[in-house]
Design a protein around this motif. Structure first.
Motif, PDB file in Angstrom:
ATOM      1  N   LYS A 173      -9.822   1.557   9.259  1.00 40.40           N
ATOM      2  CA  LYS A 173      -9.860   2.871   9.029  1.00 40.40           C
ATOM      3  C   LYS A 173      -8.720   3.654   8.305  1.00 40.40           C
ATOM      4  O   LYS A 173      -8.783   4.471   7.379  1.00 40.40           O
ATOM      5  N   ASN A 174      -7.432   2.926   8.561  1.00 42.98           N
ATOM      6  CA  ASN A 174      -6.102   3.518   8.068  1.00 42.98           C
ATOM      7  C   ASN A 174      -6.321   3.118   6.527  1.00 42.98           C
ATOM      8  O   ASN A 174      -5.710   3.934   5.477  1.00 42.98           O
ATOM      9  N   LYS A 175      -6.600   2.173   6.045  1.00 40.80           N
ATOM     10  CA  LYS A 175      -6.859   1.454   4.862  1.00 40.80           C
ATOM     11  C   LYS A 175      -7.446   2.434   3.820  1.00 40.80           C
ATOM     12  O   LYS A 175      -7.326   2.458   2.619  1.00 40.80           O
ATOM     13  N   GLU A 176      -8.640   3.093   4.193  1.00 36.73           N
ATOM     14  CA  GLU A 176      -9.519   3.923   3.565  1.00 36.73           C
ATOM     15  C   GLU A 176      -8.737   5.188   3.082  1.00 36.73           C
ATOM     16  O   GLU A 176      -8.695   5.617   1.662  1.00 36.73           O
ATOM     17  N   SER A 177      -7.275   5.375   3.627  1.00 31.84           N
ATOM     18  CA  SER A 177      -6.641   6.484   3.192  1.00 31.84           C
ATOM     19  C   SER A 177      -5.436   6.116   2.345  1.00 31.84           C
ATOM     20  O   SER A 177      -4.410   6.874   1.806  1.00 31.84           O
ATOM     21  N   LEU A 178      -5.384   4.812   2.195  1.00 29.27           N
ATOM     22  CA  LEU A 178      -4.099   4.154   1.563  1.00 29.27           C
ATOM     23  C   LEU A 178      -4.625   3.949  -0.217  1.00 29.27           C
ATOM     24  O   LEU A 178      -5.882   3.752  -0.434  1.00 29.27           O
ATOM     25  N   ILE A 179      -3.388   3.764  -1.003  1.00 27.75           N
ATOM     26  CA  ILE A 179      -3.851   3.264  -2.290  1.00 27.75           C
ATOM     27  C   ILE A 179      -3.143   1.859  -2.652  1.00 27.75           C
ATOM     28  O   ILE A 179      -1.826   1.769  -1.971  1.00 27.75           O
ATOM     29  N   THR A 180      -3.436   1.353  -3.685  1.00 27.04           N
ATOM     30  CA  THR A 180      -2.853   0.178  -4.054  1.00 27.04           C
ATOM     31  C   THR A 180      -1.542   0.463  -4.973  1.00 27.04           C
ATOM     32  O   THR A 180      -1.222   1.454  -5.256  1.00 27.04           O
ATOM     33  N   LEU A 181      -0.787  -0.771  -4.943  1.00 22.12           N
ATOM     34  CA  LEU A 181       0.487  -0.379  -6.081  1.00 22.12           C
ATOM     35  C   LEU A 181       0.163  -0.018  -7.372  1.00 22.12           C
ATOM     36  O   LEU A 181       0.770   0.710  -7.843  1.00 22.12           O
ATOM     37  N   GLU A 182      -1.019  -0.686  -8.042  1.00 21.75           N
ATOM     38  CA  GLU A 182      -1.301  -0.120  -9.112  1.00 21.75           C
ATOM     39  C   GLU A 182      -1.712   1.213  -9.415  1.00 21.75           C
ATOM     40  O   GLU A 182      -1.468   1.806 -10.150  1.00 21.75           O
ATOM     41  N   GLU A 183      -2.557   1.741  -8.289  1.00 16.67           N
ATOM     42  CA  GLU A 183      -3.062   3.126  -8.124  1.00 16.67           C
ATOM     43  C   GLU A 183      -2.028   3.891  -7.997  1.00 16.67           C
ATOM     44  O   GLU A 183      -1.885   5.002  -8.565  1.00 16.67           O
ATOM     45  N   CYS A 191       4.277   8.112  10.784  1.00 15.97           N
ATOM     46  CA  CYS A 191       4.032   6.833  10.947  1.00 15.97           C
ATOM     47  C   CYS A 191       2.896   6.331   9.904  1.00 15.97           C
ATOM     48  O   CYS A 191       3.032   5.020   9.523  1.00 15.97           O
ATOM     49  N   CYS A 192       2.154   7.331   9.489  1.00 15.16           N
ATOM     50  CA  CYS A 192       1.350   6.665   8.284  1.00 15.16           C
ATOM     51  C   CYS A 192       0.114   5.995   8.703  1.00 15.16           C
ATOM     52  O   CYS A 192      -1.075   6.063   8.077  1.00 15.16           O
ATOM     53  N   TYR A 202       0.829  -1.361   0.153  1.00 19.76           N
ATOM     54  CA  TYR A 202       0.181   0.123  -0.031  1.00 19.76           C
ATOM     55  C   TYR A 202       0.976   1.325  -0.021  1.00 19.76           C
ATOM     56  O   TYR A 202       1.938   1.143   0.173  1.00 19.76           O
ATOM     57  N   PHE A 203       0.369   2.324  -0.723  1.00 22.04           N
ATOM     58  CA  PHE A 203       1.186   3.760  -0.417  1.00 22.04           C
ATOM     59  C   PHE A 203       0.190   4.864   0.209  1.00 22.04           C
ATOM     60  O   PHE A 203      -0.914   4.656  -0.043  1.00 22.04           O
TER      61      PHE A 203
END
Length: 282
Positions: free
Chosen positions: A202-212, A160-161, A73-74
């Motif tokens: 909740k954290n995952k909502e602000s992350l993007i995948t490798l392809e994104e 920390c992200c 994730y990024f």
């Protein structure tokens, strides 16, 4: 004698039925045996396909340990433009935090030269976590300062992200900050954090995948004005090359740079103003 016996058989209906029954049974056995062989052959073909993939379907290089064991994730432009980070999440929930290839620190000439974990109210490098309950782990928010990385021209706060418990920081970077330039996605990771399941959701909502991430940062990933080795790693990310292959490329690239330095010394000793340049083209 044989002719008499054949005549007797043909005249006996029961014997004729027995012969037909035997022939039919033999035919069924042969057919069943053929079906079994065909089924076995199909199973062997399926097993062979599972064990031995078609060479045309194989990737150019085998997947790295990160690709096999983590989901990438990024988070981009976190708190400030160009502050891009990766979060590699293991199946057990642990998250590895580090600098993404497009972090603006890599754009500075010479890359990162120093890292300091003494930020905020405590020094993260003296953190000692123990036991199954992770005693002494520091609770952190996503914007909690993790460390400060410095280049020749500027410094950048790394955060920390993700919200969770800070379990460890990569102390090796204090003596070898160059790992951030050469292998930020492996030995140059910055910290390991364990989020709670609810926090991770909740954290995952602000992350993007490798392809994104590739799509969003494509122009920067291919920009040739960054320091050379991080640029190679960005090209590898775009082309899905393994880290091992990139490391080999880096090795030969350093050799070429060393050779050009030697050539410059020879040219200067001869009083020549000729220069030799090495470029990495996209």
């Amino acid at each position: 004698m044989e002719e008499t016996q054949n005549i007797d058989v043909t005249k006996n209906p029961e014997a004729e039925d027995a012969i037909e029954s035997t022939k039919q049974k033999q035919s069924e056995e042969v057919e069943h045996h053929c079906d079994e062989q065909q089924k076995q052959s199909q199973e062997e073909d399926e097993l062979r396909k599972l064990l031995l993939s078609d060479i045309e379907e194989l990737p150019l290089s085998p997947p790295s340990a990160t690709q096999l064991n983590f989901v990438s994730y990024f988070i981009t432009d976190f708190t400030k433009p160009g502050h891009d980070h990766y979060i590699y999440r293991h199946a057990n929930g642990l998250c590895v935090i580090g600098l993404a290839p497009t972090h603006r620190a890599f754009k500075d000439q010479g890359g990162i030269t120093n890292i300091d974990f003494n930020v905020g109210k405590s020094d993260r490098s003296v953190l000692k976590v123990s036991g199954k309950r992770k005693k002494n782990a520091m609770r952190s928010e996503s914007n909690t300062a993790l460390c400060k990385v410095s280049t020749a021209n500027d410094s950048y706060i790394v955060r920390c992200c993700v919200k969770g418990s800070l379990l460890e920081v990569n102390e090796r970077l204090m003596k070898q900050p160059q790992l951030l330039n050469s292998s930020a996605d492996r030995e140059g990771y910055i910290a390991i954090i364990m989020p709670r399941p609810a926090d991770w959701t909740k954290n995952k909502e602000s992350l993007i995948t490798l392809e994104e991430y590739k799509e969003k940062k494509q122009d920067i990933l291919l920009e040739p004005y960054f320091s050379d080795i991080p640029h190679l790693r960005r090209l590898a990310l775009m082309s899905d090359l393994s880290s091992r292959i990139v490391s080999q490329i880096e090795y030969y690239f350093r050799r070429i740079r060393a050779m050009t330095d030697d050539i410059h010394l020879i040219l200067r000793s001869m009083g020549s103003s000729t220069t030799v340049e090495v470029q990495v083209n996209s």
